[in-house]
Enzyme design. Structure first.
Site, short mmCIF file in Angstrom:
data_model
loop_
_atom_site.label_atom_id
_atom_site.label_comp_id
_atom_site.label_asym_id
_atom_site.label_seq_id
_atom_site.Cartn_x
_atom_site.Cartn_y
_atom_site.Cartn_z
N LYS A 128 0.84 -1.21 0.00
CA LYS A 128 0.00 0.00 0.00
C LYS A 128 0.88 1.26 0.00
O LYS A 128 0.64 2.19 -0.74
CB LYS A 128 -0.93 0.02 1.23
CG LYS A 128 -1.83 -1.20 1.34
CD LYS A 128 -2.72 -1.15 2.56
CE LYS A 128 -2.00 -1.19 3.89
NZ LYS A 128 -1.30 -2.46 4.18
N ARG A 160 -9.57 1.07 8.43
CA ARG A 160 -9.09 -0.25 8.82
C ARG A 160 -10.17 -1.08 9.49
O ARG A 160 -9.93 -2.20 9.90
CB ARG A 160 -7.95 -0.06 9.81
CG ARG A 160 -6.60 -0.10 9.11
CD ARG A 160 -5.64 -0.41 10.16
NE ARG A 160 -4.45 -1.07 9.85
CZ ARG A 160 -3.37 -0.55 9.30
NH1 ARG A 160 -3.39 0.63 8.78
NH2 ARG A 160 -2.28 -1.24 9.23
N ARG A 185 12.02 -5.51 5.33
CA ARG A 185 11.83 -4.06 5.12
C ARG A 185 12.80 -3.25 5.98
O ARG A 185 13.04 -3.57 7.14
CB ARG A 185 10.40 -3.66 5.47
CG ARG A 185 10.24 -2.14 5.50
CD ARG A 185 8.86 -1.66 5.51
NE ARG A 185 8.02 -2.30 6.48
CZ ARG A 185 6.69 -2.20 6.44
NH1 ARG A 185 6.10 -1.50 5.51
NH2 ARG A 185 5.96 -2.79 7.35
N ARG A 237 11.42 -1.61 11.44
CA ARG A 237 10.29 -1.20 12.26
C ARG A 237 10.07 -2.17 13.40
O ARG A 237 10.18 -3.38 13.21
CB ARG A 237 9.02 -1.13 11.40
CG ARG A 237 8.76 0.25 10.83
CD ARG A 237 7.70 0.29 9.78
NE ARG A 237 6.42 -0.33 10.16
CZ ARG A 237 5.32 -0.26 9.42
NH1 ARG A 237 5.35 0.41 8.27
NH2 ARG A 237 4.21 -0.84 9.80
N ARG A 244 -0.47 -8.63 13.67
CA ARG A 244 -1.01 -7.69 12.67
C ARG A 244 -1.88 -8.43 11.65
O ARG A 244 -2.90 -7.91 11.21
CB ARG A 244 0.14 -6.96 11.97
CG ARG A 244 0.79 -5.93 12.88
CD ARG A 244 2.15 -5.51 12.36
NE ARG A 244 2.10 -4.80 11.12
CZ ARG A 244 3.17 -4.62 10.32
NH1 ARG A 244 4.34 -5.12 10.65
NH2 ARG A 244 3.06 -3.94 9.21
P1 AP5 Z 1 4.88 -1.49 1.84
O1 AP5 Z 1 4.66 -0.77 0.56
O2 AP5 Z 1 5.44 -0.72 2.98
O3 AP5 Z 1 3.54 -2.25 2.27
P2 AP5 Z 1 2.32 -1.74 3.14
O4 AP5 Z 1 1.12 -2.46 2.63
O5 AP5 Z 1 2.27 -0.25 3.18
O6 AP5 Z 1 2.75 -2.35 4.54
P3 AP5 Z 1 2.70 -1.74 6.00
O7 AP5 Z 1 3.39 -2.76 6.85
O8 AP5 Z 1 3.25 -0.36 6.08
O9 AP5 Z 1 1.18 -1.73 6.24
P4 AP5 Z 1 0.44 -1.84 7.55
O10 AP5 Z 1 -0.93 -1.66 7.08
O11 AP5 Z 1 0.67 -3.05 8.37
O12 AP5 Z 1 1.12 -0.70 8.44
P5 AP5 Z 1 0.78 0.83 8.68
O13 AP5 Z 1 2.03 1.57 8.57
O14 AP5 Z 1 -0.40 1.26 7.89
O15 AP5 Z 1 5.80 -2.76 1.51
C1 AP5 Z 1 6.26 -3.62 2.53
C2 AP5 Z 1 7.64 -4.17 2.13
O16 AP5 Z 1 7.50 -4.94 0.94
C3 AP5 Z 1 8.66 -3.06 1.80
O17 AP5 Z 1 9.93 -3.47 2.20
C4 AP5 Z 1 8.61 -2.97 0.26
O18 AP5 Z 1 9.84 -2.55 -0.27
C5 AP5 Z 1 8.26 -4.40 -0.13
N1 AP5 Z 1 7.44 -4.48 -1.33
C6 AP5 Z 1 6.36 -3.71 -1.63
N2 AP5 Z 1 5.86 -4.05 -2.84
C7 AP5 Z 1 6.63 -5.06 -3.29
C8 AP5 Z 1 6.63 -5.85 -4.49
N3 AP5 Z 1 5.73 -5.67 -5.46
N4 AP5 Z 1 7.58 -6.81 -4.62
C9 AP5 Z 1 8.50 -7.01 -3.66
N5 AP5 Z 1 8.56 -6.29 -2.51
C10 AP5 Z 1 7.63 -5.34 -2.34
O19 AP5 Z 1 0.30 0.77 10.21
C11 AP5 Z 1 1.20 0.48 11.25
C12 AP5 Z 1 0.44 0.52 12.58
O20 AP5 Z 1 -0.11 1.85 12.77
C13 AP5 Z 1 -0.78 -0.42 12.66
O21 AP5 Z 1 -0.41 -1.74 13.05
C14 AP5 Z 1 -1.61 0.30 13.73
O22 AP5 Z 1 -1.11 0.07 15.02
C15 AP5 Z 1 -1.41 1.77 13.37
N6 AP5 Z 1 -2.42 2.27 12.41
C16 AP5 Z 1 -2.19 2.72 11.15
N7 AP5 Z 1 -3.33 3.09 10.54
C17 AP5 Z 1 -4.32 2.85 11.46
C18 AP5 Z 1 -5.73 3.02 11.43
N8 AP5 Z 1 -6.36 3.46 10.33
N9 AP5 Z 1 -6.43 2.66 12.53
C19 AP5 Z 1 -5.81 2.21 13.66
N10 AP5 Z 1 -4.47 2.02 13.75
C20 AP5 Z 1 -3.74 2.35 12.65
#
Ligand code: AP5
Length: 215
Positions: free
Chosen positions: A13, A88, A127, A160, A171
Site C-alpha cells: 500500500k 481499517r 523491510r 520497524r 497484525r
Molecule cells: P509497503 O509498501 O510498505 O507495504 P504496506 O502495505 O504499506 O505495509 P505496512 O506494513 O506499512 O502496512 P500496515 O498496514 O501493516 O502498516 P501501517 O504503517 O499502515 O511494503 C512492505 C515491504 O514490501 C517493503 O519493504 C517494500 O519494499 C516491499 N514491497 C512492496 N511491494 C513489493 C513488491 N511488489 N515486490 C516485492 N517487494 C515489495 O500501520 C502500522 C500501525 O499503525 C498499525 O499496526 C496500527 O497500530 C497503526 N495504524 C495505522 N493506521 C491505522 C488506522 N487506520 N487505525 C488504527 N491504527 C492504525
C-alpha cells in the site's frame, strides 16, 4: 480522484501509494506514517499510540479518525487523495463517508491489493526504513546501495518495531478480524477492484492504473 488502498500488512500500500501520488499529483495520506512521526516526536498522539503500534494492534478509532478528518480539510486534497492504511474497520469506513459527505465528495475507487501470507512475512521481515526521511527499502527486492544508509538522504536505516515475526502474526490476525470485512463492505457499494500484488513494483502500479481507467 479519491482513492483507498486496502490490503494486508506488507501488501505494498505504501509503495504503490507513493507511485500513484506522483502519477496523479495528489497526496498520499498514510495513517501509519502520521502515527510513526507522532511517536518519533513524542507528541501526545504519539505517546498514546505507541503501545498499540508496538504490539501490532489498531490505535483507537477516535484518535485515527480525528487525524484523517483534519488532514482531509487541507487544500491539497481538493483534487483528490490516496488513503493508505485507512479505513481499517467498518467504523472508520463509515466515518470517512461522513467526512466526505460534508464536502459533497465520495470515495471513487477502492483498490484491494492481494498478497499471500508467505510473501507478507518475506516482505515485512526484509523491510528497512530511513529514520530521517521515511524512504522504504527491502533488503532483497529494493535494496539500498549501502545497507545501513538511505540512498536519498544518507539517514540511518532501521527495522520497524512491528516488523518482528511475532508482531507480524498479530497484525495479520487484526487484519483478518477487523480490516478484511471491508472487502465485502466496498464490494457491495461497487467501489472495489482487487489486484494481484505479486510482481514488480512498476507492473503493479500499471495494473492499478489500468483498473482505475477501466472502472
Ligand atoms: P509497503 O509498501 O510498505 O507495504 P504496506 O502495505 O504499506 O505495509 P505496512 O506494513 O506499512 O502496512 P500496515 O498496514 O501493516 O502498516 P501501517 O504503517 O499502515 O511494503 C512492505 C515491504 O514490501 C517493503 O519493504 C517494500 O519494499 C516491499 N514491497 C512492496 N511491494 C513489493 C513488491 N511488489 N515486490 C516485492 N517487494 C515489495 O500501520 C502500522 C500501525 O499503525 C498499525 O499496526 C496500527 O497500530 C497503526 N495504524 C495505522 N493506521 C491505522 C488506522 N487506520 N487505525 C488504527 N491504527 C492504525
Amino acid at each position: 480522484m479519491n482513492l483507498i488502498l486496502l490490503g494486508p500488512p506488507g501488501a505494498g500500500k505504501g509503495s504503490q501509494g507513493k507511485s500513484l501520488a506522483e502519477k496523479y499529483n495528489i497526496p498520499q495520506i498514510s495513517t501509519g506514517d502520521i502515527l510513526r512521526a507522532a511517536v518519533r516526536d513524542k507528541t501526545d498522539l504519539g505517546i498514546k499510540a505507541k503501545s498499540y503500534m508496538d504490539k501490532g494492534a489498531l490505535v483507537p478509532d477516535n484518535l485515527v479518525v480525528e487525524i484523517v478528518a483534519e488532514r482531509l480539510k487541507k487544500s491539497d486534497c481538493n483534487d483528490g487523495f490516496i488513503l493508505d492504511g485507512f479505513p481499517r474497520n467498518i467504523l472508520q469506513a463509515e466515518a470517512v463517508e461522513r467526512m466526505l459527505a460534508q464536502f459533497s465528495k465520495r470515495i471513487d475507487h477502492v483498490i484491494n491489493i492481494e498478497v499471500s501470507r508467505k510473501e507478507i512475512v518475506k516482505r515485512l521481515s526484509g523491510r528497512r526504513v530511513c529514520r530521517n526521511c521515511g524512504e522504504g527499502y527491502h533488503i532483497i527486492f529494493n535494496p539500498p546501495l549501502d545497507d545501513k544508509k538511505c540512498d536519498k538522504c544518507g539517514g540511518e536505516l532501521y527495522q520497524r518495531e512491528d516488523d518482528r515475526e511475532d508482531t507480524i502474526e498479530t497484525r495479520m490476525k487484526v487484519y483478518e478480524e477487523q480490516t478484511a470485512p471491508l472487502i465485502d463492505f466496498y464490494k457491495k457499494k461497487d467501489f472495489l477492484v482487487s489486484i494481484d500484488g505479486i510482481g514488480g513494483f512498476k507492473d503493479i502500479t500499471e495494473k492499478i492504473v489500468n483498473a482505475i481507467v477501466a472502472r
